[in-house]
Scaffold this active site. Sequence first.
Site, PDB file in Angstrom:
ATOM      1  N   LYS A  54      23.791  21.894 -66.976  1.00  0.00           N
ATOM      2  CA  LYS A  54      22.557  22.243 -67.703  1.00  0.00           C
ATOM      3  C   LYS A  54      22.021  21.093 -68.548  1.00  0.00           C
ATOM      4  O   LYS A  54      20.892  21.134 -69.001  1.00  0.00           O
ATOM      5  CB  LYS A  54      22.812  23.461 -68.593  1.00  0.00           C
ATOM      6  CG  LYS A  54      23.188  24.716 -67.813  1.00  0.00           C
ATOM      7  CD  LYS A  54      23.356  25.887 -68.765  1.00  0.00           C
ATOM      8  CE  LYS A  54      23.971  27.101 -68.102  1.00  0.00           C
ATOM      9  NZ  LYS A  54      25.412  26.932 -67.798  1.00  0.00           N
TER      10      LYS A  54
ATOM     11  N   ILE B   3      36.000  30.930 -64.899  1.00  0.00           N
ATOM     12  CA  ILE B   3      34.978  31.529 -65.767  1.00  0.00           C
ATOM     13  C   ILE B   3      34.409  30.444 -66.690  1.00  0.00           C
ATOM     14  O   ILE B   3      34.713  30.397 -67.885  1.00  0.00           O
ATOM     15  CB  ILE B   3      35.538  32.703 -66.605  1.00  0.00           C
ATOM     16  CG1 ILE B   3      36.405  33.616 -65.756  1.00  0.00           C
ATOM     17  CG2 ILE B   3      34.385  33.480 -67.263  1.00  0.00           C
ATOM     18  CD1 ILE B   3      35.693  34.559 -64.845  1.00  0.00           C
TER      19      ILE B   3
ATOM     20  N   CYS C 128      34.589  28.776-101.187  1.00  0.00           N
ATOM     21  CA  CYS C 128      33.897  27.706-100.455  1.00  0.00           C
ATOM     22  C   CYS C 128      32.481  27.615-101.015  1.00  0.00           C
ATOM     23  O   CYS C 128      31.685  28.542-100.851  1.00  0.00           O
ATOM     24  CB  CYS C 128      33.878  28.030 -98.965  1.00  0.00           C
ATOM     25  SG  CYS C 128      32.793  26.940 -98.025  1.00  0.00           S
TER      26      CYS C 128
ATOM     27  N   ARG D  38      35.647  23.197 -70.138  1.00  0.00           N
ATOM     28  CA  ARG D  38      35.207  24.182 -69.138  1.00  0.00           C
ATOM     29  C   ARG D  38      36.300  24.366 -68.088  1.00  0.00           C
ATOM     30  O   ARG D  38      36.887  23.376 -67.632  1.00  0.00           O
ATOM     31  CB  ARG D  38      33.935  23.694 -68.432  1.00  0.00           C
ATOM     32  CG  ARG D  38      32.763  23.415 -69.349  1.00  0.00           C
ATOM     33  CD  ARG D  38      31.662  22.746 -68.551  1.00  0.00           C
ATOM     34  NE  ARG D  38      30.498  22.395 -69.326  1.00  0.00           N
ATOM     35  CZ  ARG D  38      30.322  21.247 -69.987  1.00  0.00           C
ATOM     36  NH1 ARG D  38      31.280  20.338 -69.992  1.00  0.00           N
ATOM     37  NH2 ARG D  38      29.197  21.009 -70.638  1.00  0.00           N
TER      38      ARG D  38
ATOM     39  N   SER E 240      28.194  26.365 -76.426  1.00  0.00           N
ATOM     40  CA  SER E 240      26.840  26.228 -76.992  1.00  0.00           C
ATOM     41  C   SER E 240      26.351  27.504 -77.679  1.00  0.00           C
ATOM     42  O   SER E 240      25.261  27.517 -78.245  1.00  0.00           O
ATOM     43  CB  SER E 240      25.833  25.849 -75.900  1.00  0.00           C
ATOM     44  OG  SER E 240      26.257  24.715 -75.201  1.00  0.00           O
TER      45      SER E 240
ATOM     46  N   GLU F 102      48.315  36.731 -76.182  1.00  0.00           N
ATOM     47  CA  GLU F 102      47.612  35.460 -76.393  1.00  0.00           C
ATOM     48  C   GLU F 102      48.629  34.445 -76.883  1.00  0.00           C
ATOM     49  O   GLU F 102      49.365  34.708 -77.827  1.00  0.00           O
ATOM     50  CB  GLU F 102      46.478  35.665 -77.411  1.00  0.00           C
ATOM     51  CG  GLU F 102      45.863  34.399 -77.972  1.00  0.00           C
ATOM     52  CD  GLU F 102      45.397  33.408 -76.888  1.00  0.00           C
ATOM     53  OE1 GLU F 102      44.594  33.788 -76.033  1.00  0.00           O
ATOM     54  OE2 GLU F 102      45.857  32.236 -76.919  1.00  0.00           O
TER      55      GLU F 102
ATOM     56  N   HIS G  98      22.784  33.240 -72.121  1.00  0.00           N
ATOM     57  CA  HIS G  98      21.837  32.680 -71.149  1.00  0.00           C
ATOM     58  C   HIS G  98      20.977  33.756 -70.503  1.00  0.00           C
ATOM     59  O   HIS G  98      21.447  34.855 -70.200  1.00  0.00           O
ATOM     60  CB  HIS G  98      22.603  31.925 -70.052  1.00  0.00           C
ATOM     61  CG  HIS G  98      23.211  30.643 -70.537  1.00  0.00           C
ATOM     62  ND1 HIS G  98      22.452  29.563 -70.930  1.00  0.00           N
ATOM     63  CD2 HIS G  98      24.496  30.277 -70.701  1.00  0.00           C
ATOM     64  CE1 HIS G  98      23.263  28.575 -71.316  1.00  0.00           C
ATOM     65  NE2 HIS G  98      24.504  28.987 -71.192  1.00  0.00           N
TER      66      HIS G  98
HETATM   67  C1  LIG Z   1      31.235  22.985 -73.471  1.00  0.00           C
HETATM   68  C2  LIG Z   1      31.027  24.426 -73.085  1.00  0.00           C
HETATM   69  C3  LIG Z   1      29.792  25.040 -73.297  1.00  0.00           C
HETATM   70  C4  LIG Z   1      29.578  26.360 -72.922  1.00  0.00           C
HETATM   71  N1  LIG Z   1      28.410  26.989 -73.275  1.00  0.00           N
HETATM   72  C5  LIG Z   1      28.237  28.302 -72.946  1.00  0.00           C
HETATM   73  C6  LIG Z   1      27.075  29.002 -73.369  1.00  0.00           C
HETATM   74  O1  LIG Z   1      26.254  28.512 -74.137  1.00  0.00           O
HETATM   75  N2  LIG Z   1      26.914  30.290 -72.924  1.00  0.00           N
HETATM   76  C7  LIG Z   1      27.808  30.890 -72.099  1.00  0.00           C
HETATM   77  O2  LIG Z   1      27.561  32.016 -71.681  1.00  0.00           O
HETATM   78  N3  LIG Z   1      28.955  30.270 -71.757  1.00  0.00           N
HETATM   79  C8  LIG Z   1      29.196  29.015 -72.176  1.00  0.00           C
HETATM   80  N4  LIG Z   1      30.366  28.375 -71.856  1.00  0.00           N
HETATM   81  C9  LIG Z   1      31.377  29.101 -71.092  1.00  0.00           C
HETATM   82  C10 LIG Z   1      32.188  30.037 -71.972  1.00  0.00           C
HETATM   83  O3  LIG Z   1      32.539  29.448 -73.194  1.00  0.00           O
HETATM   84  C11 LIG Z   1      33.438  30.428 -71.212  1.00  0.00           C
HETATM   85  O4  LIG Z   1      33.084  30.844 -69.920  1.00  0.00           O
HETATM   86  C12 LIG Z   1      34.201  31.555 -71.875  1.00  0.00           C
HETATM   87  O5  LIG Z   1      34.447  31.270 -73.219  1.00  0.00           O
HETATM   88  C13 LIG Z   1      35.488  31.779 -71.115  1.00  0.00           C
HETATM   89  O6  LIG Z   1      36.235  32.747 -71.776  1.00  0.00           O
HETATM   90  P1  LIG Z   1      37.717  33.055 -71.307  1.00  0.00           P
HETATM   91  O7  LIG Z   1      38.181  34.174 -72.126  1.00  0.00           O
HETATM   92  O8  LIG Z   1      37.731  33.182 -69.831  1.00  0.00           O
HETATM   93  O9  LIG Z   1      38.514  31.700 -71.597  1.00  0.00           O
HETATM   94  P2  LIG Z   1      39.162  31.151 -72.949  1.00  0.00           P
HETATM   95  O10 LIG Z   1      38.272  31.328 -74.095  1.00  0.00           O
HETATM   96  O11 LIG Z   1      39.624  29.764 -72.665  1.00  0.00           O
HETATM   97  O12 LIG Z   1      40.389  32.115 -73.163  1.00  0.00           O
HETATM   98  C14 LIG Z   1      41.543  32.075 -72.372  1.00  0.00           C
HETATM   99  C15 LIG Z   1      42.691  32.411 -73.291  1.00  0.00           C
HETATM  100  O13 LIG Z   1      43.875  32.541 -72.531  1.00  0.00           O
HETATM  101  C16 LIG Z   1      44.933  32.055 -73.324  1.00  0.00           C
HETATM  102  N5  LIG Z   1      46.051  31.735 -72.434  1.00  0.00           N
HETATM  103  C17 LIG Z   1      46.103  30.773 -71.475  1.00  0.00           C
HETATM  104  N6  LIG Z   1      47.310  30.756 -70.892  1.00  0.00           N
HETATM  105  C18 LIG Z   1      48.035  31.740 -71.470  1.00  0.00           C
HETATM  106  C19 LIG Z   1      49.364  32.206 -71.308  1.00  0.00           C
HETATM  107  N7  LIG Z   1      50.208  31.625 -70.431  1.00  0.00           N
HETATM  108  N8  LIG Z   1      49.791  33.243 -72.071  1.00  0.00           N
HETATM  109  C20 LIG Z   1      48.966  33.819 -72.980  1.00  0.00           C
HETATM  110  N9  LIG Z   1      47.696  33.393 -73.199  1.00  0.00           N
HETATM  111  C21 LIG Z   1      47.235  32.382 -72.450  1.00  0.00           C
HETATM  112  C22 LIG Z   1      44.345  30.841 -73.992  1.00  0.00           C
HETATM  113  O14 LIG Z   1      45.075  30.438 -75.122  1.00  0.00           O
HETATM  114  C23 LIG Z   1      42.947  31.317 -74.320  1.00  0.00           C
HETATM  115  O15 LIG Z   1      42.851  31.877 -75.610  1.00  0.00           O
HETATM  116  C24 LIG Z   1      30.607  27.076 -72.271  1.00  0.00           C
HETATM  117  C25 LIG Z   1      31.863  26.467 -72.088  1.00  0.00           C
HETATM  118  C26 LIG Z   1      32.082  25.181 -72.535  1.00  0.00           C
HETATM  119  C27 LIG Z   1      33.450  24.586 -72.429  1.00  0.00           C
END
Ligand SMILES: Cc1cc2nc3c(=O)[nH]c(=O)nc-3n(C[C@H](O)[C@H](O)[C@H](O)COP(=O)(O)OP(=O)(O)OC[C@H]3O[C@@H](n4cnc5c(N)ncnc54)[C@H](O)[C@@H]3O)c2cc1C
Length: 494
Positions: free
Chosen positions: A253, A349, A414, A314, A48, A34, A52
């Site tokens: 949504k 994702i 806190c 997103r 949020s 990470e 879902h």
């Molecule tokens: C505004 C918003 C509202 C949402 N609401 C919902 C909801 O209510 N319910 C729901 O199911 N989903 C929701 N989602 C979607 C959900 O949050 C995401 O789909 C999910 O968190 C994606 O997880 P991830 O691990 O793929 O991505 P991330 O959490 O972005 O993790 C990716 C990780 O990769 C790391 N990374 C990137 N590049 C590198 C690299 N070169 N080397 C090492 N590490 C790296 C980053 O630092 C990061 O920590 C929402 C998203 C947003 C933005």
Amino acid sequence: MPEEFDLVIIGGGVVGCMVARFLSRYQLHVLLIEKEADVGMGASSANSAIVHAGYDPVPGTLKAKMNLLGNAMWDTLAGELNFPFERRGDYVVAIGPEELPALEDLLEQGRQNGVPGMHWISGEEMIHREASINPQVSGALWAPTGGLCDPFAVTVAAAENAIQNGVTILLNTAFEDFIFERKRIIGVKTNRGEYRCRWVVNAAGLYADQVMHQAGIRPEFSITPRRGEYCVLDRAEITINNVLFPVPSAAGKGILVTATLHGNTIVGPNANPVSDRTDSATTHSGIDEIIEGAHKLVPSLNMRHIIASFAGLRATGNAPCEAPGIDYCQDFILEIPTAVQGLVNLGGIESPGLTSAPAIAQHVIDLLCDAGEKLVEKRTWQPIRPPRPRFRSLPNEERARLIATDPRYGRIICRCELVTEGEIIAEVHAPLPAHTYDAIKRRTWLGTGRCLGAFDTPRVVEILSHELGIPPELVTKKGSGSEFLVRPTKQVQE
Ligand SMILES: Cc1cc2nc3c(=O)[nH]c(=O)nc-3n(C[C@H](O)[C@H](O)[C@H](O)COP(=O)(O)OP(=O)(O)OC[C@H]3O[C@@H](n4cnc5c(N)ncnc54)[C@H](O)[C@@H]3O)c2cc1C
């Protein structure tokens, strides 16, 4: 010689950490890297927080499948990993008769996706259930399998359980490139050296397209972040008990009003494309937009009770919809591509990625098995992550018992959120150690109350400095470059 692993996961968001946790069940030597100073600092900590029900994704897509499968896994997962989760259900609310047809379409889509127990309720019933709803409400859909979680707690819990079961997690470690032997990936280069492996899982969230391009696949796929802004309301402003969605639009949504597991109400998100993948700032116009959206559902919401705002990005795929095989605008990419060997590729994702994370992790296991990987279960696999005490939610007798065992649980650091020195120290020395202020904040909820950390911050700096054995000037908010203190201003006489 570079260290050797069977599999390297790029990215410690909820998806990467869940993949690590699910894979930790098998006799595999797994590394998660990470780039940030903690897991869950991307989309996984700014969303949020809704699990879902599954009526939103287009029927027949992987998104719909993962949403439904993932949703059903949350009760067991919350029990095993000891994180808070409540299946409160959610409403999609039509305001005025003109919005009713959209609800009918959504109900039909929910039925096609197999969402359990979803049904129609009248406007009068909705007013009875949520007294502060807009009196113009004409009807609503009720989805009882919707849930609320603390996404950060989920991510940390998955990461910790993975570590308990032998996974290595390296923070502050950025993927830079692949090491190839002809068309086969045999390792990764990072800012902290090289790691050899047979498989790499791309779980890089907003940066997943760049990782794909470095692997030489899906050149047509690119991510344009879509920012979603939120406001957090003080606990004094509890007027709703549930999750209220508006009818969805082409943009998504829509702006919702929801209770949270921490007792606050949050409103948001909007959805605006941004060009900078690090731009998670909130804006005046964005806040105005979400206040307007929230007032449409709950006109009496008192925005003078806003105590904080935040935004998440997103990972929206913006390739044309007719791209071969996958409609990037509508679906997740979950695959083992044929053009390169040794890559499990996860991309696009966005929501419902949090809900789907456990199902995506199981899907990764299925993909690996389909590719011929023989996964053998560890006899020692431990699915239970032990809980740590949360002073705020304990009855007085248990608080007294805790303080008798360790007096540091008697020192409140806190005041708004009642977080003690004992809890902070436990997080600093946890299986996934919290070494920054934000890491402590997200695990304990310290600094999230009305004073927003004004009281606790200097004391947390002192505690971190003491526990980590570093000068206070080196204590950071969220990693290198975010130090709180610049230099000593006076010499203390011993
Ligand atoms: C505004 C918003 C509202 C949402 N609401 C919902 C909801 O209510 N319910 C729901 O199911 N989903 C929701 N989602 C979607 C959900 O949050 C995401 O789909 C999910 O968190 C994606 O997880 P991830 O691990 O793929 O991505 P991330 O959490 O972005 O993790 C990716 C990780 O990769 C790391 N990374 C990137 N590049 C590198 C690299 N070169 N080397 C090492 N590490 C790296 C980053 O630092 C990061 O920590 C929402 C998203 C947003 C933005």
